[in-house]
Design a protein around this motif. Structure first.
Motif, PDB file in Angstrom:
ATOM      1  N   VAL A  83       0.844  -1.184   0.000  1.00 37.06           N
ATOM      2  CA  VAL A  83       0.000   0.000   0.000  1.00 37.06           C
ATOM      3  C   VAL A  83       0.881   1.236   0.000  1.00 37.06           C
ATOM      4  O   VAL A  83       1.762   1.378   0.848  1.00 37.06           O
ATOM      5  CB  VAL A  83      -0.922   0.022   1.244  1.00 37.06           C
ATOM      6  CG1 VAL A  83      -1.727   1.317   1.299  1.00 37.06           C
ATOM      7  CG2 VAL A  83      -1.838  -1.196   1.265  1.00 37.06           C
ATOM      8  N   HIS A 113      -0.348  -5.864   5.680  1.00 36.31           N
ATOM      9  CA  HIS A 113       0.055  -5.170   4.460  1.00 36.31           C
ATOM     10  C   HIS A 113       1.413  -4.505   4.650  1.00 36.31           C
ATOM     11  O   HIS A 113       1.790  -4.126   5.758  1.00 36.31           O
ATOM     12  CB  HIS A 113      -0.980  -4.100   4.078  1.00 36.31           C
ATOM     13  CG  HIS A 113      -2.338  -4.660   3.836  1.00 36.31           C
ATOM     14  ND1 HIS A 113      -2.634  -5.489   2.777  1.00 36.31           N
ATOM     15  CD2 HIS A 113      -3.493  -4.526   4.542  1.00 36.31           C
ATOM     16  CE1 HIS A 113      -3.902  -5.833   2.824  1.00 36.31           C
ATOM     17  NE2 HIS A 113      -4.447  -5.265   3.890  1.00 36.31           N
ATOM     18  N   GLY A 167      -2.340  -1.014  -3.768  1.00 34.16           N
ATOM     19  CA  GLY A 167      -3.381  -0.098  -3.338  1.00 34.16           C
ATOM     20  C   GLY A 167      -2.768   1.229  -2.945  1.00 34.16           C
ATOM     21  O   GLY A 167      -1.582   1.294  -2.609  1.00 34.16           O
ATOM     22  N   LEU A 220      -8.511  -4.893  -1.177  1.00 29.89           N
ATOM     23  CA  LEU A 220      -7.195  -5.198  -1.764  1.00 29.89           C
ATOM     24  C   LEU A 220      -7.092  -6.669  -2.137  1.00 29.89           C
ATOM     25  O   LEU A 220      -6.455  -7.010  -3.133  1.00 29.89           O
ATOM     26  CB  LEU A 220      -6.074  -4.830  -0.790  1.00 29.89           C
ATOM     27  CG  LEU A 220      -5.789  -3.355  -0.650  1.00 29.89           C
ATOM     28  CD1 LEU A 220      -4.838  -3.107   0.525  1.00 29.89           C
ATOM     29  CD2 LEU A 220      -5.218  -2.785  -1.928  1.00 29.89           C
TER      30      LEU A 220
END
Length: 184
Positions: A4, A33, A70, A174
């Motif tokens: 991300v 993440h 993302g 995601l």
């Protein structure tokens, strides 16, 4: 999990927007993440304002967008729109820099009169850049963000609950974003 890119469009190092993003980054990290922060204010002004596509900082930012699965985009609202430094960076990215990406738009501001800035100013730009999925964004009032002397952050309970929900929706999205095949 996903990578991300967390983009702060605030021109101020001590901004509530920036601190809120870094606070939310921790939730995404806790969910597994990999989060890469990008503070647009650190990109040299001469590169942004001179539209220097070949400047190493612009090239590096473009690569960060390309590698991300993302993108969280946070901005203070000024005059009913997202920040000028964020606009300058977005203008220098490739037209479809968000193709195949899930995007979470966030904004902060001093009055609820600016709540629509996400949907009427920021979302159309993100959509035009090819975002595969723009999840529900969130506007947080400045008064709901308290920065303490030690640098810690407190978010008012109602705002915190709403932010948790949109971040969790982004995180879940995601995992559902289809991978687009590269054009030949």
């Amino acid at each position: 999990m996903a990578t991300v890119l967390s983009v702060s469009g605030s021109p101020s190092a001590s901004s509530r927007t920036n601190r809120l993003l870094r606070h939310l980054d921790q939730r995404l990290i806790a969910q597994g993440h990999r989060v890469v922060p990008l503070d647009v204010r650190t990109v040299p002004a001469e590169a942004l304002l001179g539209a220097d596509f070949r400047h190493p900082a612009i090239v590096a930012a473009t690569e960060l967008f390309a590698r991300a699965d993302g993108v969280v985009v946070g901005t203070p609202v000024y005059k009913a729109a997202y920040s000028g430094v964020l606009k300058a960076l977005l203008d220098l990215l490739p037209q479809y820099a968000l193709t195949g990406k899930t995007v979470l738009p966030l904004a902060t501001g001093g009055t609820t009169a600016h709540v629509l800035a996400i949907d009427y100013a920021l979302r159309p730009v993100l959509n035009s850049m090819g975002a595969a999925h723009i999840v529900q964004g969130w506007f947080t009032l400045d008064q709901d963000i308290t920065v303490h002397e030690d640098g810690s952050l407190t978010v008012a309970p109602a705002a915190s609950q709403a932010l948790t929900q949109v971040v969790d929706q982004f995180s879940a999205a995601l995992g559902r974003t289809p991978v687009l095949a590269a054009a030949s």
